[in-house]
Design a protein around this motif. Structure first.
Motif, PDB file in Angstrom:
ATOM      1  N   LYS A 147       1.020  -1.240  -0.085  1.00 29.58           N
ATOM      2  CA  LYS A 147      -0.032   0.022   0.103  1.00 29.58           C
ATOM      3  C   LYS A 147       0.920   1.186   0.103  1.00 29.58           C
ATOM      4  O   LYS A 147       0.467   2.334  -0.703  1.00 29.58           O
ATOM      5  CB  LYS A 147      -1.145  -0.061   1.220  1.00 29.58           C
ATOM      6  N   GLY A 148       1.900   1.028   0.830  1.00 34.81           N
ATOM      7  CA  GLY A 148       2.969   2.587   0.692  1.00 34.81           C
ATOM      8  C   GLY A 148       3.593   2.531  -0.483  1.00 34.81           C
ATOM      9  O   GLY A 148       3.734   3.670  -0.919  1.00 34.81           O
ATOM     10  N   LEU A 149       3.906   1.655  -1.188  1.00 32.89           N
ATOM     11  CA  LEU A 149       4.624   1.626  -2.307  1.00 32.89           C
ATOM     12  C   LEU A 149       3.640   2.235  -3.505  1.00 32.89           C
ATOM     13  O   LEU A 149       4.025   3.085  -4.192  1.00 32.89           O
ATOM     14  CB  LEU A 149       4.911   0.158  -2.805  1.00 32.89           C
ATOM     15  N   VAL A 150       2.384   1.461  -3.658  1.00 30.88           N
ATOM     16  CA  VAL A 150       1.790   2.331  -4.628  1.00 30.88           C
ATOM     17  C   VAL A 150       0.872   3.821  -4.278  1.00 30.88           C
ATOM     18  O   VAL A 150       1.019   4.522  -5.069  1.00 30.88           O
ATOM     19  CB  VAL A 150       0.370   1.469  -4.810  1.00 30.88           C
ATOM     20  N   ALA A 151       0.859   4.094  -3.117  1.00 29.16           N
ATOM     21  CA  ALA A 151       0.473   5.320  -2.585  1.00 29.16           C
ATOM     22  C   ALA A 151       1.482   6.402  -3.055  1.00 29.16           C
ATOM     23  O   ALA A 151       1.539   7.390  -3.231  1.00 29.16           O
ATOM     24  CB  ALA A 151       0.254   5.467  -1.020  1.00 29.16           C
ATOM     25  N   GLY A 152       2.942   5.786  -2.543  1.00 25.50           N
ATOM     26  CA  GLY A 152       4.257   6.912  -2.888  1.00 25.50           C
ATOM     27  C   GLY A 152       4.073   7.229  -4.315  1.00 25.50           C
ATOM     28  O   GLY A 152       4.613   8.336  -4.712  1.00 25.50           O
ATOM     29  N   ASN A 153       3.791   6.226  -5.219  1.00 29.62           N
ATOM     30  CA  ASN A 153       3.611   6.612  -6.727  1.00 29.62           C
ATOM     31  C   ASN A 153       2.750   7.621  -7.029  1.00 29.62           C
ATOM     32  O   ASN A 153       2.766   8.275  -8.399  1.00 29.62           O
ATOM     33  CB  ASN A 153       3.293   5.202  -7.585  1.00 29.62           C
ATOM     34  N   LEU A 154       2.017   8.145  -6.105  1.00 33.83           N
ATOM     35  CA  LEU A 154       1.165   9.108  -6.384  1.00 33.83           C
ATOM     36  C   LEU A 154       1.731  10.333  -6.720  1.00 33.83           C
ATOM     37  O   LEU A 154       1.479  11.341  -7.392  1.00 33.83           O
ATOM     38  CB  LEU A 154       0.084   9.201  -5.379  1.00 33.83           C
ATOM     39  N   LYS A 160      -1.317  16.150 -14.139  1.00 32.42           N
ATOM     40  CA  LYS A 160      -1.811  17.060 -14.014  1.00 32.42           C
ATOM     41  C   LYS A 160      -2.683  17.024 -12.312  1.00 32.42           C
ATOM     42  O   LYS A 160      -2.896  18.239 -11.713  1.00 32.42           O
ATOM     43  CB  LYS A 160      -2.706  17.426 -15.009  1.00 32.42           C
ATOM     44  N   ALA A 161      -3.593  16.069 -12.263  1.00 32.40           N
ATOM     45  CA  ALA A 161      -4.457  15.838 -11.199  1.00 32.40           C
ATOM     46  C   ALA A 161      -3.607  16.011  -9.811  1.00 32.40           C
ATOM     47  O   ALA A 161      -4.143  16.488  -9.075  1.00 32.40           O
ATOM     48  CB  ALA A 161      -5.071  14.583 -11.392  1.00 32.40           C
ATOM     49  N   ILE A 162      -2.258  15.436 -10.093  1.00 36.77           N
ATOM     50  CA  ILE A 162      -1.494  15.305  -8.810  1.00 36.77           C
ATOM     51  C   ILE A 162      -0.744  16.738  -8.358  1.00 36.77           C
ATOM     52  O   ILE A 162      -0.736  17.013  -7.345  1.00 36.77           O
ATOM     53  CB  ILE A 162      -0.407  14.125  -9.070  1.00 36.77           C
ATOM     54  N   ALA A 163      -0.257  17.331  -9.595  1.00 36.21           N
ATOM     55  CA  ALA A 163       0.477  18.462  -9.649  1.00 36.21           C
ATOM     56  C   ALA A 163      -0.409  19.558  -8.800  1.00 36.21           C
ATOM     57  O   ALA A 163       0.022  20.337  -8.087  1.00 36.21           O
ATOM     58  CB  ALA A 163       0.714  18.980 -10.802  1.00 36.21           C
ATOM     59  N   ASP A 164      -1.793  19.446  -9.425  1.00 34.65           N
ATOM     60  CA  ASP A 164      -2.756  20.509  -8.670  1.00 34.65           C
ATOM     61  C   ASP A 164      -2.874  20.132  -7.153  1.00 34.65           C
ATOM     62  O   ASP A 164      -2.955  21.160  -6.456  1.00 34.65           O
ATOM     63  CB  ASP A 164      -4.187  20.213  -9.426  1.00 34.65           C
ATOM     64  N   ILE A 165      -3.136  18.810  -6.742  1.00 36.06           N
ATOM     65  CA  ILE A 165      -2.975  18.645  -5.251  1.00 36.06           C
ATOM     66  C   ILE A 165      -1.734  19.201  -4.583  1.00 36.06           C
ATOM     67  O   ILE A 165      -1.973  19.690  -3.573  1.00 36.06           O
ATOM     68  CB  ILE A 165      -3.275  16.990  -5.180  1.00 36.06           C
TER      69      ILE A 165
END
Length: 362
Positions: A147-154, A160-165
């Motif tokens: 879970k930490g590995l995939v969440a870190g990939n966020l 764009k969606a992540i850059a905005d966050i």
């Protein structure tokens, strides 16, 4: 410096038919109509951010504008004649953009951002390790690590969606990311199957293509490979030869491992005993073409029995359909809404795909 000699991945099941790109834009009207303006907007956004990324460079904005104009001109030409640029894919367009930035004297435009995020993540490393180590159950421990590995990939400034966050939320960290991504069962959820395989026997050697700096690498990848090391698996971490977005480069990787070994005896002992190494992969963009790998990496791959491809660029935009001679994990969060829907998923859905090595009949 990138080496000239490139070799095709020795772990590919069929080197002759391998094609890195998941989507061929040349033959997909919906895809090309979406991705051309999407990638152009991503390149344009860099222009507005470049002065913050390079505060001591007075010519940064001017040079970024010049680079963006080259990318814009290419996109306009492709709109009228898609055959102009072959192969036409997300991978090749992103590589063109990164090459254009390098030609505009941006050696590593995201360096300060990567340094800032990585330093902040290392401040939380001990807490993350203590959390993982407090879990005694084998299955629950590996579920937490996955879970930490995939969440870190966020944490990807190319989405764009992540850059905005990330720009709006100063306190957005691993804990928040783990809540933001899809909860299990994931869109493609082979985690149980992989943990069962892991419980049967440890892997001899894992090769991991890493993605982003900061939380992704420090709080996602490092705890994951630390546990592999504790179970007796040797680990090869491989990073880009040239900078691309906020991806870890090979030079970054060597620096991060020096910091990690000062904070973690497991990492330190593995490095001292040559059980953990960092190596370049020969790539110059955020995607992964397994036909063009660094020769030293291919040598290391010869004795591997586990391959891990992390992130959308390496495991979805490219190599989603690739087959290998060894066990393979493809891990990513689908941060692009169009891509997620195209795959039958939703934005922030998780791919944890475990492809076991094919059985060899005698």
């Amino acid at each position: 410096m990138m080496k000239d000699k490139k070799i095709i991945c020795p772990l590919l099941l069929d080197q002759e038919t391998y094609s890195p790109d998941t989507i061929d834009l040349l033959n997909n009207v919906d895809a090309i109509n979406y991705w051309l303006p999407c990638l152009e907007e991503m390149a344009r956004k860099f222009v507005s951010k470049v002065s913050l990324l390079n505060p001591h460079d007075k010519t940064a904005t001017e040079r970024a504008n010049y680079s963006w104009q080259k990318f814009h001109d290419l996109i306009e030409k492709i709109k009228y004649n898609p055959d102009l640029f072959k192969p036409l894919s997300i991978r090749t367009l992103l590589e063109f953009n990164e090459e254009s930035l390098r030609n505009s004297n941006f050696h590593d435009a995201w360096f300060l951002q990567k340094e800032k995020e990585t330093t902040a993540a290392f401040a939380q490393y001990e807490d993350r390790i203590n959390c993982v180590d407090s879990i005694e159950d084998f299955y629950l421990k590996w579920e937490e690590l996955a879970k930490g590995l995939v969440a870190g990939n966020l944490f990807d400034w190319g989405a764009k969606a992540i850059a905005d966050i990330l720009e709006e939320c100063n306190g957005f960290g691993l804990k928040q990311a783990m809540q933001k991504i899809q909860q299990r069962p994931w869109f493609h959820d082979d985690l149980d199957k992989w943990i069962n395989r892991l419980e049967d026997a440890s892997y001899r050697k894992a090769v991991i293509f890493i993605d982003n700096a900061g939380v992704d690498f420090v709080l996602g990848v490092l705890p994951f490979i630390r546990q592999l090391l504790k179970q007796g698996t040797d680990v090869v971490l491989t990073a880009n030869s040239s900078p691309a977005l906020n991806d870890v480069t090979c030079n970054d990787l060597k620096l991060y491992l020096k910091i990690a070994e000062q904070k973690c005896s497991v990492i330190k002992n593995a490095i001292v005993n040559n059980r953990l190494i960092g190596i370049e992969n020969g790539q110059k963009g955020p995607c992964l073409d397994l036909r063009n790998l660094d020769s030293d990496l291919c040598q290391q791959m010869q004795s591997a029995d586990l391959l891990i491809l992390e992130g959308m660029g390496r495991a979805v935009h490219t190599n989603l359909n690739a087959k290998f001679k060894v066990d393979c994990l493809k891990l990513a969060v689908l941060k692009n809404e169009w891509l997620a829907k195209n795959l039958g998923a939703q934005q922030f859905s998780v791919i944890f795909q475990y492809d076991p090595a094919p059985e060899i009949s005698i």
